[in-house]
Write a protein that holds these residues in place. Structure first.
Motif, PDB file in Angstrom:
ATOM      1  N   ARG A 319       8.635 -43.082   8.454  1.00 40.55           N
ATOM      2  CA  ARG A 319       8.076 -43.958   7.441  1.00 40.55           C
ATOM      3  C   ARG A 319       7.111 -45.000   7.515  1.00 40.55           C
ATOM      4  O   ARG A 319       6.147 -45.413   7.195  1.00 40.55           O
ATOM      5  CB  ARG A 319       9.259 -44.439   6.580  1.00 40.55           C
ATOM      6  CG  ARG A 319       9.173 -45.307   5.601  1.00 40.55           C
ATOM      7  CD  ARG A 319      10.373 -45.847   4.573  1.00 40.55           C
ATOM      8  NE  ARG A 319      11.487 -46.364   5.677  1.00 40.55           N
ATOM      9  CZ  ARG A 319      11.401 -47.839   5.992  1.00 40.55           C
ATOM     10  NH1 ARG A 319      10.227 -48.654   5.405  1.00 40.55           N
ATOM     11  NH2 ARG A 319      12.072 -48.294   6.905  1.00 40.55           N
ATOM     12  N   LYS A 320       7.630 -45.717   8.810  1.00 43.84           N
ATOM     13  CA  LYS A 320       6.547 -46.792   9.300  1.00 43.84           C
ATOM     14  C   LYS A 320       5.517 -46.327   9.767  1.00 43.84           C
ATOM     15  O   LYS A 320       4.212 -46.961   9.637  1.00 43.84           O
ATOM     16  CB  LYS A 320       7.408 -47.498  10.673  1.00 43.84           C
ATOM     17  CG  LYS A 320       8.582 -48.033  10.276  1.00 43.84           C
ATOM     18  CD  LYS A 320       8.282 -49.622   9.495  1.00 43.84           C
ATOM     19  CE  LYS A 320       9.383 -50.541   9.256  1.00 43.84           C
ATOM     20  NZ  LYS A 320       8.963 -51.739   8.489  1.00 43.84           N
ATOM     21  N   LYS A 322       3.890 -43.706   8.318  1.00 41.23           N
ATOM     22  CA  LYS A 322       3.127 -43.707   7.155  1.00 41.23           C
ATOM     23  C   LYS A 322       2.468 -44.894   6.638  1.00 41.23           C
ATOM     24  O   LYS A 322       1.333 -44.954   5.896  1.00 41.23           O
ATOM     25  CB  LYS A 322       3.975 -42.725   5.957  1.00 41.23           C
ATOM     26  CG  LYS A 322       4.299 -41.551   6.382  1.00 41.23           C
ATOM     27  CD  LYS A 322       4.960 -41.015   4.930  1.00 41.23           C
ATOM     28  CE  LYS A 322       5.426 -39.468   5.291  1.00 41.23           C
ATOM     29  NZ  LYS A 322       6.363 -38.914   4.215  1.00 41.23           N
ATOM     30  N   GLU A 323       3.280 -45.967   6.726  1.00 33.18           N
ATOM     31  CA  GLU A 323       2.681 -47.479   6.125  1.00 33.18           C
ATOM     32  C   GLU A 323       1.555 -47.957   7.069  1.00 33.18           C
ATOM     33  O   GLU A 323       0.922 -48.754   6.776  1.00 33.18           O
ATOM     34  CB  GLU A 323       3.878 -48.444   5.912  1.00 33.18           C
ATOM     35  CG  GLU A 323       4.977 -47.907   5.061  1.00 33.18           C
ATOM     36  CD  GLU A 323       6.192 -48.461   5.301  1.00 33.18           C
ATOM     37  OE1 GLU A 323       6.621 -49.537   6.127  1.00 33.18           O
ATOM     38  OE2 GLU A 323       7.212 -48.452   4.183  1.00 33.18           O
TER      39      GLU A 323
END
Length: 442
Positions: A319-320, A322-323
């Protein structure tokens, strides 16, 4: 998944760390996920609690308890452990002691301490009824193991091969067998015993994987074997990020350990960030790591542009990523000890899967840095003096997009999941059939 009309092989995998999502390295877990979890078991040596459901059975041999067993022979050193969700897992006292021991060893990096640890494992009681019961009950057809520099786990693997009659497949992830990593006397003395241990294990192993062509070339020559090249597959079909609407400051991310000189490289990046951001905050870096840094090193690294956080789960890592706008790859920049000279970090294929621009920092003699440079899949900095200019390149939007596209293309061409999984399964099937023919299957 293998065909329904065929019996799947029962596979036992040996690792140092548990299959814990905060550890980060999940190569074996990814490769064997195509098999039924009921046919997979893992023996590990670090007192972490596994949380992966890929595997059905786990057995931990506690290093801390093995050391205690030298004087307390009745202490239980190994036990079967059930995987539990990471949020419910509590850190054991054995794990706290284990981590502190390794922190002290990393601070001093004395090879005499490494040899002393091996002596303790030699004297300690790891060969137990609990281990025998686990091996006898699971009855593996195939044992997967790393050709590691840990002499004690090599000894345990040899014992498991002998007791179960299983066929073994070894994977050579790193340079654990040459004298090329360091010129220090302590390193070469320790490496002498490592090489003897690995040669003994190689004789008991049927097939081998190598992480890079360079690793295969050197391992084939040293062990007299013929490795199959295998890397970790992409975890998704990558799509290159568009940087057209990027906002400043640029968000850079690093997740992983900071050992073998990476902490020093990170310190150099942090200092360079101060210069790049002198007049305006242009780039910020977030670091998530399980490495315990000294207070002095923390003070030298952390500032308003570089923040260090505790480790997070693999799901949160993805997730990180992707950010983030840029993914940082770190290795040691010095040429004193080339520990990672033959390695191919599992982080590389994870980065290719993310479809982001990659900034790779490390000595050019290291295989990962050479790979990035040859494939043009990262902005590569292989000299300390070039870190600031490397960071400046991140301010060029066209450069970010070009590198992201190159990374995606490299991942699709060289790390296709179907191709790699088929290669892995092909070797498993070959060894399994060989075992059947020799009458060692259960």
């Amino acid at each position: 998944m293998v065909e329904n009309n065929k019996r799947q092989p029962k596979i036992l995998i040996f690792t140092i760390a548990s299959w814990n999502s905060k550890v980060g390295d999940n190569t074996w877990e990814t490769l064997v996920s195509q098999y039924d979890s009921a046919n997979l078991a893992n023996i590990f040596l670090r007192e972490e609690i596994p949380d992966s459901t890929v595997c059905s059975k786990y057995f931990c041999i506690s290093e801390n308890r093995v050391l205690k067993s030298i004087f307390k022979r009745n202490i239980k050193t190994g036990k079967e452990i059930k995987a539990i969700p990471i949020l419910q897992a509590q850190e054991s006292e054995d794990l706290k002691v284990h981590r502190q021991r390794y922190l002290n060893m990393k601070k001093k990096r004395r090879y005499s301490m490494l040899l002393a640890r091996e002596l303790c494992w030699k004297l300690g009681k790891w060969k137990t009824k609990e281990l025998d019961d686990f091996l006898d009950e699971f009855k593996p057809d195939i044992i997967l193991h790393g050709m590691d520099g840990y002499i004690h786990i090599n000894r345990i693997v040899r014992y498991a091969i002998k007791r179960t009659g299983a066929k073994a497949i070894g994977c050579i992830w790193d340079d654990t067998f040459t004298y090329k990593q360091s010129k220090k006397f302590g390193h070469n003395l320790y490496r002498f015993f490592q090489r003897k241990s690995l040669k003994k294990l190689a004789k008991k192993t049927s097939e081998f994987f190598a992480i890079t062509p360079k690793t295969k070339q050197e391992a084939d020559k040293f062990f007299g074997i013929n490795c199959t090249i295998l890397t970790k597959p992409l975890n998704t079909i990558p799509i290159a990020q568009s940087y057209e609407k990027i906002t400043f400051p640029i968000k850079m991310l690093y997740t992983g350990n900071l050992s073998i000189g990476r902490d020093v490289s990170l310190k150099d990046v942090s200092l360079a960030l101060k210069k790049v951001n002198a007049n305006e905050k242009k780039i910020v870096l977030d670091v998530y790591t399980q490495t315990v840094l000294s207070e002095q090193m923390l003070n030298e690294i952390e500032n308003e542009f570089c923040h260090i956080y505790p480790p997070i789960s693999q799901q949160d890592v993805l997730r990180k990523q992707k950010e983030a706008d840029v993914l940082l790859f770190l290795e040691d920049l010095s040429d004193k000890e080339l520990i990672a000279r033959l390695s191919f970090s599992t982080k590389i294929t994870d980065y290719f899967s993310a479809g982001k621009c990659i900034l790779a920092i490390g000595n050019y003699d290291l295989a990962p840095i050479q790979y990035f440079k040859e494939t043009k899949s990262a902005i590569v900095v292989d000299k300390l003096s070039d870190i600031e200019s490397g960071l400046q390149k991140l301010l060029d939007i066209n450069m970010l997009e070009e590198i992201a596209i190159n990374a995606v293309n490299c991942g699709q061409e060289n790390h296709n999941a179907t191709l790699i999984n088929n290669t892995f399964k092909g070797v498993i099937d070959k060894v399994y059939i060989k075992g059947q023919n020799e009458g060692f299957t259960n």
